[in-house]
Scaffold this active site. Structure first.
Site, PDB file in Angstrom:
ATOM      1  N   GLY A 137      66.357  50.307  65.422  1.00  0.00           N
ATOM      2  CA  GLY A 137      65.826  50.059  66.768  1.00  0.00           C
ATOM      3  C   GLY A 137      66.955  49.651  67.714  1.00  0.00           C
ATOM      4  O   GLY A 137      67.066  50.145  68.847  1.00  0.00           O
ATOM      5  N   HIS A 138      67.837  48.752  67.235  1.00  0.00           N
ATOM      6  CA  HIS A 138      68.983  48.349  68.063  1.00  0.00           C
ATOM      7  C   HIS A 138      69.917  49.539  68.285  1.00  0.00           C
ATOM      8  O   HIS A 138      70.456  49.718  69.378  1.00  0.00           O
ATOM      9  CB  HIS A 138      69.775  47.231  67.370  1.00  0.00           C
ATOM     10  N   SER A 192      63.779  42.829  63.144  1.00  0.00           N
ATOM     11  CA  SER A 192      64.653  42.100  62.208  1.00  0.00           C
ATOM     12  C   SER A 192      63.808  41.288  61.235  1.00  0.00           C
ATOM     13  O   SER A 192      64.210  41.031  60.104  1.00  0.00           O
ATOM     14  CB  SER A 192      65.587  41.174  62.980  1.00  0.00           C
ATOM     15  N   GLN A 209      58.396  40.408  76.868  1.00  0.00           N
ATOM     16  CA  GLN A 209      59.783  40.034  77.164  1.00  0.00           C
ATOM     17  C   GLN A 209      60.362  40.951  78.248  1.00  0.00           C
ATOM     18  O   GLN A 209      61.045  40.504  79.168  1.00  0.00           O
ATOM     19  CB  GLN A 209      60.613  40.116  75.885  1.00  0.00           C
ATOM     20  N   ALA A 263      71.018  40.923  62.967  1.00  0.00           N
ATOM     21  CA  ALA A 263      70.200  41.555  61.920  1.00  0.00           C
ATOM     22  C   ALA A 263      69.829  42.958  62.409  1.00  0.00           C
ATOM     23  O   ALA A 263      68.651  43.342  62.451  1.00  0.00           O
ATOM     24  CB  ALA A 263      68.968  40.724  61.573  1.00  0.00           C
ATOM     25  N   GLY A 271      63.967  46.832  74.068  1.00  0.00           N
ATOM     26  CA  GLY A 271      62.920  47.600  73.373  1.00  0.00           C
ATOM     27  C   GLY A 271      61.536  47.186  73.844  1.00  0.00           C
ATOM     28  O   GLY A 271      61.252  45.998  74.047  1.00  0.00           O
ATOM     29  N   ILE A 281      60.918  51.896  68.104  1.00  0.00           N
ATOM     30  CA  ILE A 281      61.264  52.768  66.967  1.00  0.00           C
ATOM     31  C   ILE A 281      60.443  52.282  65.765  1.00  0.00           C
ATOM     32  O   ILE A 281      60.330  51.073  65.535  1.00  0.00           O
ATOM     33  CB  ILE A 281      62.783  52.699  66.653  1.00  0.00           C
ATOM     34  N   GLN A 285      64.721  29.741  72.287  1.00  0.00           N
ATOM     35  CA  GLN A 285      63.517  30.581  72.363  1.00  0.00           C
ATOM     36  C   GLN A 285      62.639  30.480  71.120  1.00  0.00           C
ATOM     37  O   GLN A 285      61.658  31.200  71.001  1.00  0.00           O
ATOM     38  CB  GLN A 285      63.878  32.025  72.684  1.00  0.00           C
TER      39      GLN A 285
HETATM   40  O1  PAF Z   1      64.859  40.453  71.906  1.00  0.00           O
HETATM   41  C1  PAF Z   1      65.758  39.704  71.477  1.00  0.00           C
HETATM   42  O2  PAF Z   1      66.425  39.996  70.496  1.00  0.00           O
HETATM   43  C2  PAF Z   1      66.020  38.389  72.181  1.00  0.00           C
HETATM   44  O3  PAF Z   1      64.842  37.841  72.685  1.00  0.00           O
HETATM   45  C3  PAF Z   1      67.096  38.490  73.284  1.00  0.00           C
HETATM   46  C4  PAF Z   1      66.677  39.424  74.383  1.00  0.00           C
HETATM   47  C5  PAF Z   1      68.393  38.972  72.680  1.00  0.00           C
HETATM   48  C6  PAF Z   1      67.335  37.120  73.904  1.00  0.00           C
HETATM   49  O4  PAF Z   1      67.759  36.185  72.965  1.00  0.00           O
END
Ligand code: PAF
Length: 282
Positions: A34-35, A184, A151, A30, A145, A174, A59
């Site tokens: 930012g990505h 997302s 994280q 998604a 990010g 961002i 997760q």
């Molecule tokens: O930040 C994310 O999108 C997720 O936590 C990651 C780092 C891809 C791990 O699944």
């Protein structure tokens, strides 16, 4: 762009590029600006850029959050091709985990605050998948990010504690023009909610500037909470609003307790849980 669906395909590609400095951007798809900003950062300092897309079931502590997580693989592939990414790794859960994974990771005090108690098992799942991805892709640098500050700290700790041979590069959040941090999950907001959600960043910035000007942390948090309460029509629930040491992530009462301070929030707009933070110095 090469698209790999299996670990073996990544290993083959990797062995063909064994001398290249690989920059890695792990994602759950998604994709948004930012990505793309993370990819741009990676391109500046790497020979080749690898992106992964994997919505990691381990997760998600809330099954409905997992089911509703946006999945837009075809559009993501187009964005990644246009961005000039060399390899996309997009495994499914069976490829990623095989039989059920049993390893759990305990990040100690880093997991005892904010997202930790609110999302039991979340960082164990993040650590496991990111550790696996690092082993499969073998990057020199990985880009994350700072919107997900906790994280970033968890992954930095894992890399340090396990002597993983790569650098973690935290990148700035961002934002939309109204201040809303790109996520997302924003696609699940209505247009009105999205427009009004800039209040989250406004609360963080106002609180940070009050603290910088000498208001005590407890007083600044009281004022911020009363703004959030007045906006309950939009922000239906605030899980936490905390001022913490930006590195240890432990809550602080006085600015002298940290060189870098972060004000962090998790709140709901309707059914959508959003997090954000602002890092500052006094
Ligand atoms: O930040 C994310 O999108 C997720 O936590 C990651 C780092 C891809 C791990 O699944």
């Amino acid at each position: 762009m090469v698209i790999a669906y299996t670990k073996q395909e990544v290993k083959t590609w990797r062995s063909e590029h064994h001398n290249a400095v690989i920059g890695f951007v792990p994602t759950m798809g998604a994709l948004h600006k930012g990505h793309l900003a993370l990819i741009e950062e990676a391109q500046k300092v790497s020979d080749l850029v690898v992106v992964s897309i994997f919505v990691n079931p381990l997760q998600f502590n809330n099954p409905s959050d997992f089911e509703k997580y946006p999945q837009t693989l075809a559009a993501d592939i187009q964005l990644l091709k246009a961005a000039g990414v060399e390899l996309l790794f997009a495994p499914n859960a069976a490829e990623m985990y095989g039989s059920t994974a049993t390893l759990t990771l305990d990040f100690g005090s880093l997991n005892q605050v904010m997202e930790g108690p609110n999302r039991p098992g979340h960082f164990s799942g993040v650590g496991l998948v990111v550790g696996k991805l690092f082993n499969i892709v073998q990057p020199a640098k990985a880009f994350f990010g700072l919107k997900d500050l906790q994280q970033v700290r968890v992954i930095e700790r894992m890399v340090a504690d396990l002597d993983m041979p790569l650098s973690i590069i935290p990148c700035p959040t961002i934002r939309e023009s109204n201040g809303l941090a790109l996520s997302s999950r924003n696609t699940r907001l209505t247009e009105i909610q999205r427009n009004e959600a800039g209040i989250i960043y406004q609360v963080l910035s106002d609180t940070a500037s009050k603290i910088k000007k000498g208001t005590s942390i407890s007083e600044a948090l009281l004022m911020a909470n009363s703004v959030l309460e007045r906006n309950q029509g939009l922000i239906t629930n605030t899980e936490y609003l905390q001022v913490v040491n930006a590195h240890s992530l432990q809550p602080i009462k006085y600015v002298e307790e940290a060189v870098e301070i972060a004000i962090c929030i998790a709140c709901f707009i309707g059914e959508v849980r959003l997090i954000d933070n602002l890092i500052f110095k006094v």
